[in-house]
Design a protein around this motif. Structure first.
Motif, PDB file in Angstrom:
ATOM      1  N   VAL A  37       0.836  -1.202   0.000  1.00 51.52           N
ATOM      2  CA  VAL A  37       0.000   0.000   0.000  1.00 51.52           C
ATOM      3  C   VAL A  37       0.870   1.251   0.000  1.00 51.52           C
ATOM      4  O   VAL A  37       1.830   1.353   0.779  1.00 51.52           O
ATOM      5  CB  VAL A  37      -0.943   0.016   1.218  1.00 51.52           C
ATOM      6  CG1 VAL A  37      -1.740   1.315   1.269  1.00 51.52           C
ATOM      7  CG2 VAL A  37      -1.888  -1.178   1.181  1.00 51.52           C
ATOM      8  N   PHE A  38       0.536   2.182  -0.910  1.00 54.64           N
ATOM      9  CA  PHE A  38       1.159   3.508  -0.951  1.00 54.64           C
ATOM     10  C   PHE A  38       0.106   4.539  -0.552  1.00 54.64           C
ATOM     11  O   PHE A  38      -1.083   4.373  -0.821  1.00 54.64           O
ATOM     12  CB  PHE A  38       1.651   3.843  -2.366  1.00 54.64           C
ATOM     13  CG  PHE A  38       2.954   3.205  -2.754  1.00 54.64           C
ATOM     14  CD1 PHE A  38       3.468   2.116  -2.062  1.00 54.64           C
ATOM     15  CD2 PHE A  38       3.677   3.683  -3.850  1.00 54.64           C
ATOM     16  CE1 PHE A  38       4.660   1.527  -2.430  1.00 54.64           C
ATOM     17  CE2 PHE A  38       4.875   3.095  -4.225  1.00 54.64           C
ATOM     18  CZ  PHE A  38       5.362   2.016  -3.508  1.00 54.64           C
ATOM     19  N   ASP A  53      -8.576  -7.967   5.278  1.00 53.43           N
ATOM     20  CA  ASP A  53      -9.951  -7.858   4.807  1.00 53.43           C
ATOM     21  C   ASP A  53     -10.135  -6.493   4.150  1.00 53.43           C
ATOM     22  O   ASP A  53      -9.236  -5.652   4.183  1.00 53.43           O
ATOM     23  CB  ASP A  53     -10.968  -8.069   5.935  1.00 53.43           C
ATOM     24  CG  ASP A  53     -10.819  -7.050   7.068  1.00 53.43           C
ATOM     25  OD1 ASP A  53     -10.221  -5.977   6.841  1.00 53.43           O
ATOM     26  OD2 ASP A  53     -11.305  -7.328   8.179  1.00 53.43           O
ATOM     27  N   GLY A  54     -11.296  -6.284   3.540  1.00 56.07           N
ATOM     28  CA  GLY A  54     -11.531  -5.052   2.803  1.00 56.07           C
ATOM     29  C   GLY A  54     -11.427  -3.810   3.654  1.00 56.07           C
ATOM     30  O   GLY A  54     -10.834  -2.804   3.248  1.00 56.07           O
ATOM     31  N   ASP A  55     -11.998  -3.838   4.853  1.00 49.08           N
ATOM     32  CA  ASP A  55     -11.964  -2.660   5.727  1.00 49.08           C
ATOM     33  C   ASP A  55     -10.539  -2.300   6.121  1.00 49.08           C
ATOM     34  O   ASP A  55     -10.162  -1.128   6.144  1.00 49.08           O
ATOM     35  CB  ASP A  55     -12.805  -2.913   6.980  1.00 49.08           C
ATOM     36  CG  ASP A  55     -14.299  -2.992   6.673  1.00 49.08           C
ATOM     37  OD1 ASP A  55     -14.700  -2.485   5.608  1.00 49.08           O
ATOM     38  OD2 ASP A  55     -15.043  -3.561   7.486  1.00 49.08           O
ATOM     39  N   GLY A  56      -9.748  -3.328   6.428  1.00 41.95           N
ATOM     40  CA  GLY A  56      -8.363  -3.064   6.805  1.00 41.95           C
ATOM     41  C   GLY A  56      -7.559  -2.481   5.661  1.00 41.95           C
ATOM     42  O   GLY A  56      -6.740  -1.581   5.858  1.00 41.95           O
ATOM     43  N   LEU A  57      -7.807  -2.989   4.455  1.00 36.81           N
ATOM     44  CA  LEU A  57      -7.090  -2.485   3.289  1.00 36.81           C
ATOM     45  C   LEU A  57      -7.475  -1.043   2.992  1.00 36.81           C
ATOM     46  O   LEU A  57      -6.610  -0.196   2.707  1.00 36.81           O
ATOM     47  CB  LEU A  57      -7.384  -3.383   2.081  1.00 36.81           C
ATOM     48  CG  LEU A  57      -6.747  -2.990   0.752  1.00 36.81           C
ATOM     49  CD1 LEU A  57      -5.244  -2.812   0.900  1.00 36.81           C
ATOM     50  CD2 LEU A  57      -7.059  -4.040  -0.320  1.00 36.81           C
ATOM     51  N   ILE A  58      -8.751  -0.736   3.081  1.00 35.22           N
ATOM     52  CA  ILE A  58      -9.207   0.637   2.841  1.00 35.22           C
ATOM     53  C   ILE A  58      -8.591   1.587   3.864  1.00 35.22           C
ATOM     54  O   ILE A  58      -8.143   2.686   3.531  1.00 35.22           O
ATOM     55  CB  ILE A  58     -10.747   0.717   2.887  1.00 35.22           C
ATOM     56  CG1 ILE A  58     -11.358   0.013   1.672  1.00 35.22           C
ATOM     57  CG2 ILE A  58     -11.215   2.170   2.935  1.00 35.22           C
ATOM     58  CD1 ILE A  58     -12.856  -0.120   1.740  1.00 35.22           C
ATOM     59  N   SER A  59      -8.550   1.156   5.103  1.00 33.94           N
ATOM     60  CA  SER A  59      -7.971   1.999   6.148  1.00 33.94           C
ATOM     61  C   SER A  59      -6.498   2.285   5.876  1.00 33.94           C
ATOM     62  O   SER A  59      -6.021   3.410   6.077  1.00 33.94           O
ATOM     63  CB  SER A  59      -8.134   1.317   7.510  1.00 33.94           C
ATOM     64  OG  SER A  59      -7.608   2.125   8.537  1.00 33.94           O
TER      65      SER A  59
END
Length: 524
Positions: free
Chosen positions: A239-240, A255-261
């Motif tokens: 992630v950048f 999970d999706g929420d963690g990645l978005i955060s």
């Protein structure tokens, strides 16, 4: 140039340099990026970022628009030169002066913006610059055709090698780009938004190609804004954010929420905003609209404050309907009524005068003027409004452009920045600003969030919902079903140029939309 703090003597590739043999260096990684930085006038695009790609894996590179993903990929591909830091390929320090040098070293890239020659055939595009030659050192067209046919068959792409690229759909051009990249037999393959213009069926096809490449030990860097793709094919996720490296994790541990955060530095509690019900007032009425050979008998009504989603597979005629409503390709039959008045939409200028705006699906070919500035791209649709006695009223025009940039959060160092230097998502937001400046009554959005990250998507969704709540009528065409279902008051579905059904919001599900889009049944 690489920074002076790089102590290791670099191996520089040029046109005459062969690729390193696989056994020249023992390394756990195919490619390593170490403390790379890159700046442009007024912008620090990358700051000491790192990345490592293992053989036989897919590394998903995630981040909001402007995070620096594409900049780093262009450094790896030899398009840009880093200001400092180090690149290692198979354990060896390297520097690529040109894209050809990177290709010869074993690095190929599929760009987010397609770079094919429209007047050349598929075969000519794939082998451009490395055409097979006969004994007279002339291009052997027969051999080039055979090699292309074999490549397309291996990738299960049903296209004619002699078809001019200009005759292909955007989805077909994307598959040609993929075939071209694979043809280099590269060890590292960079895919920048490869599914932004292809159907779900073609996405599944691409994923099978990726699986084959992994089994051959290739390393793949995969850039996407689609969360489901990350968890479908990625082994690791990097992630950048704002030009900086945030971290790397195994895909199966996220999970999706963690990645978005990680991507946005905050939680997005609700992607799709609450909707205000539309009014009963009919703004646009379309009766049996027809474009011979493309679509026929398309009818619908659009109310003030309504978002009408148009869904369908590639080739269903969705974009053609939008272009006909805007006068790009005048209808051969049917009627268009605006506020009860029949309008013969003969050209886009008339459409703009009548209060229509169209954000096209392909920002590179039909959206931006790449050699012009951000302001020049934004102002082009409203110049007549700010012109008097042959002079443009620069001050109020600039103030409006600055206001729209702030409202849509367009990341640019200044309005004078060349729009080609902006990320794809920020280009898209600048184009949306262009049309909002015309104060349209009917806003037609064709793939409005293509190439836009999840944080920017949420902003665009909120803006669209706000415009609808203020009485604007919106037509939204999208290949992403969650987007259509999450934003639309009604969903009109097309198949092979015909409307196969229209679903109210509470009745629209992915299964029912896909049924209609496939022409399996009709729902009224």
């Amino acid at each position: 140039m690489l920074g002076s703090n790089t102590a290791v003597k670099l191996r520089t590739y040029d046109q005459a340099s062969p690729r390193y043999a696989a056994n020249e260096a023992e390394s756990e990684y195919l490619l390593e990026i170490l403390n790379v930085s890159k700046g442009f006038p007024g912008v620090k695009a990358l700051s000491d970022v790192q990345l490592r790609v293992r053989p036989g894996t897919v590394l998903a590179l995630m981040g909001e628009n402007g995070a620096g993903k594409s900049t780093l990929m262009k450094i790896i591909a030899g398009i840009y030169q880093p200001d400092s830091g180090e690149l290692r390929l198979r354990g060896q320090p390297v520097s690529f002066a040109t894209p050809l040098a990177a290709l010869q070293a074993g690095i190929a890239m599929i760009h987010q913006e397609l770079n094919l020659m429209p007047h050349m055939t598929i075969a000519e595009n794939i082998w451009l610059g490395r055409e097979p030659l006969n004994g007279l050192h002339m291009v052997d067209h027969g051999e080039m055709h055979r090699k292309t046919q074999a490549l397309l068959e291996r990738l299960r792409i049903s296209l004619d090698p002699e078809e001019p690229v200009g005759h292909l759909s955007i989805a077909e051009r994307q598959m040609v780009e993929i075939a071209k990249a694979v043809s280099y037999d590269s060890d590292v393959l960079i895919m920048d938004e490869p599914t932004s213009a292809i159907t779900e069926k073609e996405v599944a096809h691409l994923f099978s190609i990726i699986a084959d490449l992994k089994s051959q030990g290739k390393g793949i860097i995969y850039i996407t804004h689609k969360m489901d793709e990350v968890f479908n094919i990625a082994d690791e996720v990097a992630v950048f954010r704002d030009g900086a490296y945030i971290g790397l994790q195994r895909a199966d541990s996220m999970d999706g929420d963690g990645l978005i955060s990680m991507m946005v530095g905050r939680e997005l509690t609700q992607l799709f905003p609450e909707r205000t019900p539309p009014t009963d007032k009919i703004i646009l009425s379309v009766n049996n609209l027809t474009l011979d050979g493309v679509f026929k008998n398309v009818s619908f009504e659009l109310h003030a404050g309504e978002i009408l989603g148009i869904a369908g597979l590639m080739g269903s005629g969705r974009t053609n309907v939008a272009e006909t409503l805007f006068g790009v390709t005048p209808a051969t039959g049917g009627e268009i009524y605006l506020d009860g008045e029949r309008i013969v939409m003969s050209d886009p200028c008339l459409a703009i005068q009548k209060g229509l705006a169209l954000l096209t699906e392909d920002r590179k070919d039909t959206g931006i003027f790449p050699c012009l500035s951000v302001m020049e791209n934004m102002e082009v649709a409203v110049l007549p409004t700010f012109s008097g006695s042959g002079f443009v009223q620069q001050k109020p025009l600039r103030e409006l452009c600055e206001e729209m940039c702030k409202k849509l959060r367009v990341k640019t160092p200044s309005l004078e920045q060349c729009i080609a230097n902006l990320s794809g998502g920020n280009q898209q937001k600048a184009l949306l600003a262009r049309w909002l400046m015309t104060n349209p009554r009917v806003l037609i959005l064709d793939e409005p969030t293509r190439g836009i990250d999840v944080g920017a998507k949420a902003e665009i969704y909120r803006l669209i919902a706000y415009l609808a709540s203020e009485g604007m009528a919106v037509i939204m065409i999208s290949s992403e079903l969650p987007e259509v279902l999450g934003m639309s008051d009604r969903v009109m579905v097309m198949h092979e140029g015909e409307v196969t059904g229209c679903l109210d919001r509470e009745d629209a599900t992915q299964e029912r939309v896909m049924q209609l889009a496939s022409g399996i049944t009709a729902i009224h």
